[in-house]
Design a protein around this motif. Structure first.
Motif, short mmCIF file in Angstrom:
data_model
loop_
_atom_site.label_atom_id
_atom_site.label_comp_id
_atom_site.label_asym_id
_atom_site.label_seq_id
_atom_site.Cartn_x
_atom_site.Cartn_y
_atom_site.Cartn_z
N ASP A 177 -59.25 54.49 15.41
CA ASP A 177 -58.26 53.89 14.50
C ASP A 177 -58.52 52.41 14.27
O ASP A 177 -58.37 51.91 13.14
N ASN A 178 -58.92 51.71 15.33
CA ASN A 178 -59.22 50.27 15.19
C ASN A 178 -60.39 50.05 14.23
O ASN A 178 -60.37 49.12 13.40
N CYS A 179 -61.41 50.90 14.33
CA CYS A 179 -62.56 50.79 13.43
C CYS A 179 -62.14 51.06 11.99
O CYS A 179 -62.54 50.33 11.06
N ILE A 180 -61.34 52.09 11.79
CA ILE A 180 -60.89 52.45 10.44
C ILE A 180 -60.05 51.33 9.84
O ILE A 180 -60.25 50.92 8.68
N GLN A 181 -59.13 50.80 10.63
CA GLN A 181 -58.27 49.73 10.13
C GLN A 181 -59.08 48.47 9.80
O GLN A 181 -58.82 47.79 8.79
N GLY A 182 -60.07 48.16 10.64
CA GLY A 182 -60.92 47.00 10.38
C GLY A 182 -61.70 47.16 9.08
O GLY A 182 -61.84 46.21 8.30
N LEU A 183 -62.20 48.35 8.82
CA LEU A 183 -62.95 48.61 7.59
C LEU A 183 -62.03 48.56 6.38
O LEU A 183 -62.41 48.04 5.32
N GLN A 184 -60.83 49.08 6.53
CA GLN A 184 -59.87 49.03 5.42
C GLN A 184 -59.49 47.60 5.07
O GLN A 184 -59.36 47.24 3.89
#
Length: 393
Positions: A177-184
């Motif tokens: 989730d942290n990776c996804i949020q960072g990319l978003q």
């Protein structure tokens, strides 16, 4: 042309007694299914684990001959192809590190158009260069997937920090989730992130990554990539079995078409040749060839002899020859009798050739089903032994 259309063309050719056309259409279909080229680009920043991922995906160890060179510093200076050892039509390309060139020049340098999709790897958080590359790939309407590598290291450190409060699934979700949020936050739309460990492909999200390929690739490319995938789960082995099984009727049709030729011994010779070729595909696809079993023993630290001891079929871990196939077939009384009856029936006036075609189809179909079932069961036993799974639960 879709498989259904191929089947209709083959049926029409057989109905019109055009056996040569039927054989040609079957061979075209099988060639398309089994030899479809797939080119996968693997990229990321220096030290992200690109080369190790390339090796793991191909089922080989970093020290093996033909492995992509690995190291703590960037070892890739140009786009380098690494064909799969058993399926050379599937090639993983180890690309130079992102950031050495502007994104548009980078894609031109590595040959963007030849790749079916991109895997963007990072061992930490995804950075600006990863995002710029993803956006450029998206603009050019190709698929890309973010892979967070070395996740086992992250899990290990989190476990040491949290101790009794540690929960592996929760930690994995937090990292994803942290990776996804960072990319978003950096402007990537609907990013797909897969935490994996190249040393433990059966854990974490590698299975999910494979499922995603399956859902998004065209049918013929999906088939080719599935067979080249390492056996990371019993489900993957079962999917391979189903993919192999879907082709059996076409090999049986090929056998039936050849049986129409009024040449004594020709059909039997072709049938055995087909069986040798297909059984070799089964052995390679299930990782039951000599080299794959040795690599599995090395990577899992399970003695090679113990893996071999789980195998029942005489067709695994050996060179597949016509003599070996015929020997195994001789133990299947029904199939052997059908092949003998086929040769005898062709000398019967008028009805001999149609009867020979029917018997050839049935005997080839039964033989390949038998070989496939036994080798798939061996692949499952080897996988369970290699990973020390408890099947009693």
């Amino acid at each position: 042309m879709e498989s259904g259309q191929w089947t209709e063309d083959i049926k029409k050719a057989l109905e019109n007694n055009d056996q040569a056309l039927a054989v040609k259409r079957v061979q075209e279909y099988l060639d398309k299914e089994n030899n479809t080229p797939i080119n996968v680009a693997v990229t990321g920043e220096s030290g992200s684990g690109k080369s190790t991922f390339v090796n793991a995906f191909r089922g080989i160890n970093n020290e093996d001959e033909g492995a992509a060179p690995t190291g703590c510093v960037e070892t890739t200076t140009e786009a380098t192809p690494y064909p799969h050892p058993n399926y050379p039509n599937v090639t993983l390309w180890d690309l130079p590190a992102i950031g050495r060139f502007p994104v548009d020049k980078y894609l031109k340098l590595v040959g963007f158009k030849r790749f079916d999709f991109f895997i963007i790897i990072s061992a930490t958080r995804f950075r600006e260069n990863d995002v710029k590359l993803a956006q450029e790939i998206q603009r050019m309407k190709k698929k890309f997937y973010f892979v967070h590598s070395k996740i086992d290291n992250d899990i290990y450190h989190e476990k040491r920090c949290q101790r009794s409060k540690f929960n592996a699934e929760r930690t994995l979700k937090q990292i994803r989730d942290n990776c996804i949020q960072g990319l978003q936050r950096q402007g990537v739309e609907s990013p797909q992130v897969f935490p994996v460990s190249s040393f433990h492909l059966h854990l974490y999200d590698f299975t999910l990554l494979g499922d995603t390929f399956e859902g998004e690739l065209p049918a013929h490319k999906k088939h080719a990539l599935l067979l080249a995938m390492p056996n990371i789960s019993l489900e993957v082995i079962d999917k391979k079995k189903k993919a192999f099984h879907a082709q059996i009727k076409y090999y049986a049709m090929l056998s039936a078409g050849v049986a129409a030729a009024p040449v004594p011994g020709l059909s039997a010779a072709v049938d055995v040749g087909v069986l040798v070729s297909v059984v070799t595909q089964y052995v390679n696809g299930f990782g039951l060839d000599v080299l794959s079993l040795q690599r599995l023993a090395d990577s899992t630290h399970v003695p090679h002899d113990e893996l071999i001891a789980t195998i029942v079929s005489p067709l695994a871990a050996v060179k597949i020859t016509p003599g070996l196939v015929l020997k195994v077939l001789s133990q299947c009384a029904g199939t052997a009798a059908l092949m003998a009856a086929e040769e005898g029936s062709r000398f019967t006036p008028i009805l001999g050739i149609p009867a020979a075609m029917s018997l050839s189809f049935i005997s080839t179909y039964r033989a390949l089903n038998y070989f496939l079932d036994t080798l798939a069961e061996d692949a499952q036993r080897v996988f369970i032994k290699a990973l020390g799974l408890d099947t009693s639960v």
